[in-house]
Scaffold this active site. Structure first.
Site, PDB file in Angstrom:
ATOM      1  N   LYS B 184       0.554   2.532 -20.586  1.00  0.00           N
ATOM      2  CA  LYS B 184      -0.430   1.471 -20.354  1.00  0.00           C
ATOM      3  C   LYS B 184      -0.255   0.373 -21.384  1.00  0.00           C
ATOM      4  CE  LYS B 184      -4.555   0.637 -21.886  1.00  0.00           C
ATOM      5  NZ  LYS B 184      -4.616  -0.833 -21.957  1.00  0.00           N
ATOM      6  N   GLU B 258      -0.278   5.852 -34.284  1.00  0.00           N
ATOM      7  CA  GLU B 258       0.133   4.813 -35.240  1.00  0.00           C
ATOM      8  C   GLU B 258      -1.027   3.839 -35.324  1.00  0.00           C
ATOM      9  OE1 GLU B 258       2.698   4.865 -37.033  1.00  0.00           O
ATOM     10  OE2 GLU B 258       4.096   6.220 -36.031  1.00  0.00           O
ATOM     11  N   CYS B 292       0.266  -4.036 -38.003  1.00  0.00           N
ATOM     12  CA  CYS B 292      -0.472  -2.958 -38.665  1.00  0.00           C
ATOM     13  C   CYS B 292       0.066  -2.700 -40.070  1.00  0.00           C
ATOM     14  CB  CYS B 292      -0.437  -1.690 -37.838  1.00  0.00           C
ATOM     15  SG  CYS B 292       1.216  -1.205 -37.333  1.00  0.00           S
ATOM     16  N   GLU B 389      -9.162  -3.992 -42.242  1.00  0.00           N
ATOM     17  CA  GLU B 389      -7.982  -4.633 -41.667  1.00  0.00           C
ATOM     18  C   GLU B 389      -8.440  -5.884 -40.909  1.00  0.00           C
ATOM     19  OE1 GLU B 389      -5.966  -2.458 -38.548  1.00  0.00           O
ATOM     20  OE2 GLU B 389      -4.039  -3.136 -39.325  1.00  0.00           O
TER      21      GLU B 389
END
Lengths: 299, 478
Positions: B184, B258, B292, B389
């Site tokens: 997806k 991840e 990331c 983040e």
């Protein structure tokens, strides 16, 4: 010893205690529970650890982590081997405890203990080899080199197997610490005595205090706060049934603990390296080289 | 800063890519509508132009996709590795042939500069397929025992920051090891995955081996929960990663995650300043910081703080923000309005908490989603912008005095994905790298990737590794 003197002499019972931070505390809760042999005969009162004992054990394990993970692999191997030496010397004691715990004949219990000692030796030899087997240099397409190295993940909670009170215990504890992790171990609920005695062996084996911490009591009660503990990095669910394992795995997701799910294991067989790698991270360090290998050199 | 030279625009041609007005789901080798007929629009973040209308997968479609993958699994996993390898080599080659088209497409749909899709994303995408193709017939030698078995159907959910690269990271090792996949892509960047479906067709890949289901989070959740999925691979936020870890608890599904990061980029006083500045810029402004493993926390040794910040600000003033299809563009568009809002809110919070905000003079285009490169100084470890983040072109600058302090501050994070070390002293690199709790450490460089190198995080940055020999383990029953 003659029969006569045995009748006259009352044996000295042992008060079994926890092993936390290199010391032997009673449970903070002051609770004990009755441990019996396979036929229901009283063996000892084992400490029934509380949530606070579990938290104290994590603090001890965290404190020990820097030194233990920072020790050379050679040094860790020496210390693990020393543990095997100490176990060998206490062979008869463990055989007796295993026989009582698991209802085995003396010969069968002794065989279990021998296998456990050999297992410990096997893992002692892994400390300085695992990095070569699972790490390595990566051939990057560019003027860089990079190296992948395994590192311990941190503080690992271990739910020791319920049925195999000593061989199973050793099979799950040794790989965790061989790779530089520190451990909080929950002993088999019904048969905790070999695990508590293992603590005494570890204390006399040059293993720094806090590297292994042994708790006894109700597995589900002790495991719950450990699975949710934010300073625990991984959990081995070997000693959990399916319902408890699922519950703990959900709790472990809160800080993304590494989870080793319970699986059928033949503890008599030589293990693979899965229990070593389950609690390792891979660190990859890059650096520019400015050139590629030997290209351009004249010899 | 006024530039001495004005550059003429150097736009890349859109003519190399032909985007259809609508796309279906790719299931069992065919494009098909969603069961409930739902569609969504995908827009170009730099212009807000609607690029195409794409079928939106729901739970029923996920089930169809998984069934197709399950049917295909038996034959695919039974193929000799050398045959699977050839399919992957074909895919790698077709990607190389079509890389210009795919680079333009990716830039249109994602908003990142063509310079990056052309020079970083696409070469790496092809390289990943090429690398894992070679593993398919050598799995006996990968260190997981003889004849390691695939897991079955892999459910894979990927993010929008590197749409095609993340697809390659997921699909290449899965196919090499004999698994079949249902993937997806993210709802804001579905197009390159659909073009990949066409590449699978060109390569003659057997039907059902790869299934692509564009959709939203509900489709991702349905895929993760599907009882006939054997392996879940996810790249995305830590919050969603935790939800996935809970969902798969008590099942036999193997999982790799991840997740987020808050990478520390540590600059010591003996670092080569110019190279460090370039590394800092790459670390946080590559892909608009939507990475990331971005080096979003700059840790500077106090004695060189002024010198480094001056050089950094001077360098930031030369960055060119604008049309991502312009070959001179350094900073493209933010991927979506939603992401722009998140960045804006965190930056406002940073200013409100007392950090000092700086951006170069920078004109933002009037349409599309844009955020100027931003620097925060006077940041402490307690500040939100030092902990959360941001996933945008925002750098938080902290200082340190000793190596120990640098390590302590770098490790003071729930995350542990990446870090950077800048120093001329080799022993310091090794000592600091050894102490940092992060999965990827770049010394005297940053944001380098390669298919031979394992990538993945410590702590709440997830578990498992992608890339290299290590990346195979996630798709094998070992």
């Amino acid at each position: 010893m003659s029969d006569k003197s045995e009748e006259q002499r009352l044996s000295v019972f042992k008060t079994y205690k926890l092993y936390v931070g290199g010391k032997f505390p009673r449970s903070e809760s002051g609770r004990v529970y009755e441990v019996t042999d396979s036929k229901g005969k009283w063996l000892a009162n084992a400490p029934q650890s509380s949530r606070k004992d579990a938290r104290d054990a994590v603090v001890a394990a965290r404190k020990a982590f820097g030194g233990w993970s920072g020790a050379t692999a050679y040094n860790r191997g020496q210390i693990l081997y020393r543990v095997a030496e100490m176990l060998e010397g206490r062979r008869d004691q463990f055989a007796r405890e295993v026989a009582d715990a698991e209802g085995l004949s003396k010969a069968k219990a002794a065989a279990q203990v021998d296998a456990a000692v050999d297992r410990w030796v096997w893992y002692a030899g892994w400390t300085d080899k695992i990095a070569q087997v699972v790490g390595g240099a990566n051939p990057v397409a560019g003027p860089f080199f990079n190296l992948s190295t395994p590192e311990p993940t941190g503080v690992v909670t271990v739910l020791a197997p319920q049925e195999s009170s000593f061989l199973g215990l050793v099979s799950v504890v040794a790989p965790v610490i061989a790779t530089g992790n520190t451990a909080v171990v929950i002993a088999s609920e019904r048969s905790p005595l070999p695990a508590l005695s293992l603590g005494e062996v570890l204390a006399t084996s040059d293993l720094p205090g806090g590297v292994v911490n042994v708790l006894s009591g109700r597995t589900a009660e002790i495991a719950a706060p450990l699975a949710a503990h934010q300073d625990v990095n991984a959990i081995d669910l070997a000693g959990a049934d399916d319902v408890l394992a699922k519950e703990l795995e959900i709790a472990a997701a809160d800080n993304l603990k590494r989870v080793l799910r319970p699986q059928p294991v033949d503890y008599a067989a030589t293990p693979g390296i899965e229990r070593l790698t389950a609690f390792l991270e891979t660190k990859t360090v890059w650096h520019p080289t400015g050139s590629l290998g030997a290209s351009g050199s004249s010899y | 800063m006024a530039s001495a030279f004005e550059y003429a625009p150097a736009p890349e041609s859109r003519a190399v890519v032909d985007i259809a007005p609508s796309y279906g789901l790719f299931i069992d080798g065919e494009f098909t509508e969603a069961a409930d007929g739902k569609v969504f629009k995908t827009v170009s973040p730099s212009t807000e132009e609607v690029l195409s209308e794409v079928a939106r997968a729901g739970a029923e479609d996920v089930d169809r996709g998984v069934k197709a993958a399950r049917r295909a699994f038996e034959k695919w996993s039974a193929l000799p590795g050398s045959e699977r390898a050839k399919y992957l080599f074909r895919i790698a080659r077709i990607i190389q042939e079509r890389s210009r088209e795919l680079a333009v497409l990716e830039t249109l749909d994602n908003g990142k500069p063509i310079k990056e899709t052309r020079d970083a994303d696409l070469p790496l995408v092809a390289a990943h397929f090429f690398y894992y193709a070679g593993w398919a017939d050598k799995l006996d030698h990968a260190g997981f025992g003889a004849n390691p078995r695939p897991l079955g159907v892999a459910g894979q959910v990927i993010p929008w920051n590197f749409p095609l690269l993340m697809l390659a990271w997921k699909i290449a090792p899965a196919l090499a090891t004999g698994n079949t996949v249902v993937l997806k892509p993210a709802e804001t960047t579905p197009l390159s995955a659909l073009f990949f479906a066409d590449i699978c067709r060109q390569a003659g890949l057997p039907k059902g081996v790869v299934n692509i289901l564009p959709g939203y989070g509900d489709a991702g959740a349905a895929l993760v929960e599907h009882p006939d999925v054997n392996k879940v691979a996810f790249t995305g936020s830590t919050a969603v990663g935790k939800a996935i870890a809970r969902q798969v608890a008590g099942t036999d599904k193997k999982v790799t995650l991840e997740l987020g990061g808050k990478g520390a980029n540590i600059v010591f006083d003996d670092a080569p300043i110019d190279q460090a500045v370039e590394g800092i810029v790459t670390g946080i402004f590559f892909n608009q910081g939507q990475v990331c493993c971005a080096g979003s926390r700059l840790l500077v040794q106090e004695s060189i703080q002024d010198e480094l910040l001056d050089a950094l600000k001077r360098r930031l003033s030369t960055l060119r923000l604008g049309d991502p299809l312009d070959k001179n563009t350094d900073i493209g568009a933010i991927n979506s309005a939603e992401q722009l809002a998140r960045i804006t809110s965190l930056v406002e919070q940073g200013a409100a908490e007392g950090a000092e905000r700086w951006s170069p003079a920078c004109e933002l285009p009037s349409s599309g989603y844009w955020f100027a490169p931003t620097l925060f100084t006077n940041v402490t470890q307690a500040h939100t912008i030092a902990r959360d983040e941001i996933f945008g072109p925002v750098l938080s600058v902290l200082t340190f005095r000793t190596p120990d302090e640098a390590v302590a501050k770098a490790n003071n994070s729930q995350y542990g994905l990446s870090a950077g070390i800048w120093t001329e002293k080799g022993s310091r690199i090794l000592a600091v790298a050894g102490k940092l709790r992060a999965g990827v450490i770049w010394s005297n460089t940053f944001n380098k990737f390669d298919p031979t190198s394992p990538f993945g995080g410590y702590k709440e940055s997830g578990f498992g590794r992608e890339g290299g020999r290590h990346g195979l383990e996630a798709y094998l029953d070992v």
